[in-house]
Write a protein that holds these residues in place. Structure first.
Motif, PDB file in Angstrom:
ATOM      1  N   PRO A   4     128.721   7.361 -73.363  1.00 22.45           N
ATOM      2  CA  PRO A   4     128.285   7.824 -72.047  1.00 22.45           C
ATOM      3  C   PRO A   4     128.396   9.339 -71.898  1.00 22.45           C
ATOM      4  O   PRO A   4     129.174   9.985 -72.609  1.00 22.45           O
ATOM      5  CB  PRO A   4     129.278   7.130 -71.098  1.00 22.45           C
ATOM      6  CG  PRO A   4     130.521   6.977 -71.908  1.00 22.45           C
ATOM      7  CD  PRO A   4     130.041   6.705 -73.309  1.00 22.45           C
ATOM      8  N   VAL A   5     127.611   9.892 -70.962  1.00 18.41           N
ATOM      9  CA  VAL A   5     127.725  11.305 -70.651  1.00 18.41           C
ATOM     10  C   VAL A   5     129.142  11.573 -70.136  1.00 18.41           C
ATOM     11  O   VAL A   5     129.616  10.887 -69.234  1.00 18.41           O
ATOM     12  CB  VAL A   5     126.696  11.707 -69.562  1.00 18.41           C
ATOM     13  CG1 VAL A   5     126.901  13.153 -69.133  1.00 18.41           C
ATOM     14  CG2 VAL A   5     125.277  11.486 -70.070  1.00 18.41           C
ATOM     15  N   ASP A   6     129.804  12.528 -70.753  1.00 20.72           N
ATOM     16  CA  ASP A   6     131.138  12.923 -70.291  1.00 20.72           C
ATOM     17  C   ASP A   6     130.933  13.931 -69.155  1.00 20.72           C
ATOM     18  O   ASP A   6     130.766  15.122 -69.385  1.00 20.72           O
ATOM     19  CB  ASP A   6     131.916  13.550 -71.459  1.00 20.72           C
ATOM     20  CG  ASP A   6     133.336  13.936 -71.081  1.00 20.72           C
ATOM     21  OD1 ASP A   6     133.605  14.142 -69.875  1.00 20.72           O
ATOM     22  OD2 ASP A   6     134.174  14.055 -71.992  1.00 20.72           O
ATOM     23  N   VAL A   7     130.942  13.417 -67.940  1.00 25.95           N
ATOM     24  CA  VAL A   7     130.570  14.247 -66.793  1.00 25.95           C
ATOM     25  C   VAL A   7     131.552  15.399 -66.600  1.00 25.95           C
ATOM     26  O   VAL A   7     131.166  16.516 -66.262  1.00 25.95           O
ATOM     27  CB  VAL A   7     130.468  13.395 -65.509  1.00 25.95           C
ATOM     28  CG1 VAL A   7     130.091  14.255 -64.317  1.00 25.95           C
ATOM     29  CG2 VAL A   7     129.439  12.284 -65.690  1.00 25.95           C
ATOM     30  N   LYS A   8     132.822  15.125 -66.851  1.00 19.50           N
ATOM     31  CA  LYS A   8     133.826  16.184 -66.682  1.00 19.50           C
ATOM     32  C   LYS A   8     133.534  17.357 -67.619  1.00 19.50           C
ATOM     33  O   LYS A   8     133.459  18.513 -67.193  1.00 19.50           O
ATOM     34  CB  LYS A   8     135.218  15.612 -66.969  1.00 19.50           C
ATOM     35  CG  LYS A   8     136.320  16.631 -66.814  1.00 19.50           C
ATOM     36  CD  LYS A   8     137.692  16.016 -67.049  1.00 19.50           C
ATOM     37  CE  LYS A   8     138.782  17.082 -66.919  1.00 19.50           C
ATOM     38  NZ  LYS A   8     140.125  16.535 -67.113  1.00 19.50           N
ATOM     39  N   LEU A   9     133.325  17.044 -68.880  1.00 15.82           N
ATOM     40  CA  LEU A   9     133.030  18.080 -69.877  1.00 15.82           C
ATOM     41  C   LEU A   9     131.750  18.831 -69.525  1.00 15.82           C
ATOM     42  O   LEU A   9     131.700  20.064 -69.541  1.00 15.82           O
ATOM     43  CB  LEU A   9     132.910  17.414 -71.255  1.00 15.82           C
ATOM     44  CG  LEU A   9     132.572  18.329 -72.430  1.00 15.82           C
ATOM     45  CD1 LEU A   9     133.725  19.272 -72.716  1.00 15.82           C
ATOM     46  CD2 LEU A   9     132.259  17.492 -73.674  1.00 15.82           C
TER      47      LEU A   9
END
Ligand code: ZN
Length: 295
Positions: free
Chosen positions: A26-31
Motif C-alpha cells: 500500500p501507499v505509505d501515506v506518512k512517508l
C-alpha cells in the motif's frame, strides 16, 4: 510539475509519483506526506503522529511556531484500512484545502457520511483524494482481471491497498462494467446504496430509509456464516423491481452495519470506450441533493 486543480487530480498525480518511484502498495501515506510536501512547499507536513483522542479519527492542523502542518490520527482504531484512509483523507485536506482553514477535525461520521450536505463538501473532496491516491484504477483492474468478483477478492484488494472493505467496494463499482450495487444498512434499514454505472442505467438504487428486503433479513438470521463467499440468487422484486440478483453479505460488528454486495448478472456488460472518471464519492454527494439520478 503543474499543480492539479481537483482532489481527484491531486490523488492521481501523487499516486503516479508513488508508482513511478518504484514503491510497493500500500501507499505509505506518512512517508509520502513528509517527503513530497517537503520538496514542494514552504509549509510542508512536518509531523505525522498518533494523538490519542478517541472520536476524532484524524486531524490536520497548522503549527503556529513552525509554520508547517501536523497530521495526527487515532491510533486505537482497529478496523483494517481505516488508519491508512484517514491519513490519506487528512493529506487531501492539506493539498486541497489548507488555504481555507488552519485546522480540520475529522471523525467517523464525517468520513463515512457519503450523503453529507454542502457543508460536508470538503470532507467529500478529501475522500475522493484518498480514493484516487490509495487505489489507482489501472492497478485495481489488474488485480481483478479475469476473475469473478467476490467478497474474498475485494477483501484481498483491500488488503493490498490497506483500505476498508467499503472504500474498496466503492472503487470497484466506479470502474466495473458490471451492473452491481453496494447497500449499507443498519437495524434493517438502508443507510445508503451505490450502484455501478451500468446498474444506475437500470435504475438500481434504494434510497436511505428503505427497509432491507425481508428475504435478506431472513437469510441473515438463519445463516451461520455471515462473511461467507457465497452468492445467493434472488428473484426480481428483492433488490430491483424487474431484475434477478445475486447477493453476498458481510456483517460489520464494529458499527452494527450490514453490507450487501448485489449483482445483476442478466444485465449485459457495456464497456465505455471513452470512459470519463466515474466518481463514486461525487455521485453520492450529488444523489443526496437530488442531482445525478439516472446517471
Ligand atoms: Zn476531513
Amino acid at each position: 510539475m503543474t499543480e492539479p486543480t481537483t482532489p481527484a487530480g491531486w490523488g492521481i498525480q501523487l499516486s503516479k509519483l508513488w508508482i513511478a518511484s518504484g514503491q510497493p502498495f500500500p501507499v505509505d501515506v506518512k512517508l509520502l506526506a513528509l517527503e513530497v510536501t517537503k520538496q514542494r512547499f514552504e509549509d510542508p507536513v512536518g509531523l505525522v503522529v498518533p494523538h490519542g483522542v478517541s472520536g476524532i479519527d484524524g486531524m490536520l492542523s497548522k503549527r503556529a511556531k513552525k509554520g508547517d502542518w501536523c497530521i495526527s490520527y487515532d491510533e486505537s482504531v482497529t478496523v483494517p484500512g481505516r488508519i491508512n484512509f484517514t491519513l490519506a483523507h487528512e493529506l487531501g485536506h492539506y493539498f486541497c484545502h489548507r488555504q481555507r482553514q488552519a485546522e480540520f477535525r475529522c471523525g467517523q461520521g464525517a468520513m463515512l457520511d457519503y450523503y453529507g450536505d454542502a457543508s460536508r463538501k470538503l470532507e467529500k473532496e478529501a475522500n475522493v483524494f484518498a480514493s484516487y491516491l490509495l487505489m489507482p484504477a489501472t492497478d485495481f483492474r489488474q488485480q481483478i482481471d479475469g476473475q469473478t468478483i467476490s467478497l474474498e477478492l475485494l477483501g484481498a484488494v483491500a488488503d493490498r491497498y490497506e483500505t476498508s472493505f467499503t472504500a474498496t467496494a466503492l472503487k470497484w463499482l466506479e470502474i466495473t462494467p458490471e451492473a452491481a450495487m453496494l447497500v449499507v444498512a443498519r437495524d434493517e434499514f438502508i443507510c445508503w446504496s451505490y450502484p455501478s454505472r451500468q446498474a444506475s442505467s437500470k435504475r438500481a438504487y434504494l434510497p436511505p430509509g428503505t427497509e432491507v428486503p425481508a428475504t435478506a433479513i431472513e437469510r441473515l438470521q438463519t445463516a451461520t456464516n455471515h462473511s461467507g463467499n457465497n452468492w445467493c440468487s434472488v428473484p426480481p422484486g428483492v433488490w430491483h423491481p424487474s431484475l434477478e440478483a445475486e447477493e453476498a453479505v458481510i456483517v460489520s460488528d464494529q458499527f452494527e452495519l450490514t453490507i450487501f454486495l448485489v449483482r445483476f448478472p442478466s444485465v449485459r456488460e457495456v464497456v465505455h470506450e471513452e470512459e470519463t472518471e466515474h466518481d463514486s464519492f461525487d455521485v453520492l454527494a450529488g444523489l443526496a441533493q437530488g442531482f445525478d439520478w439516472g446517471r
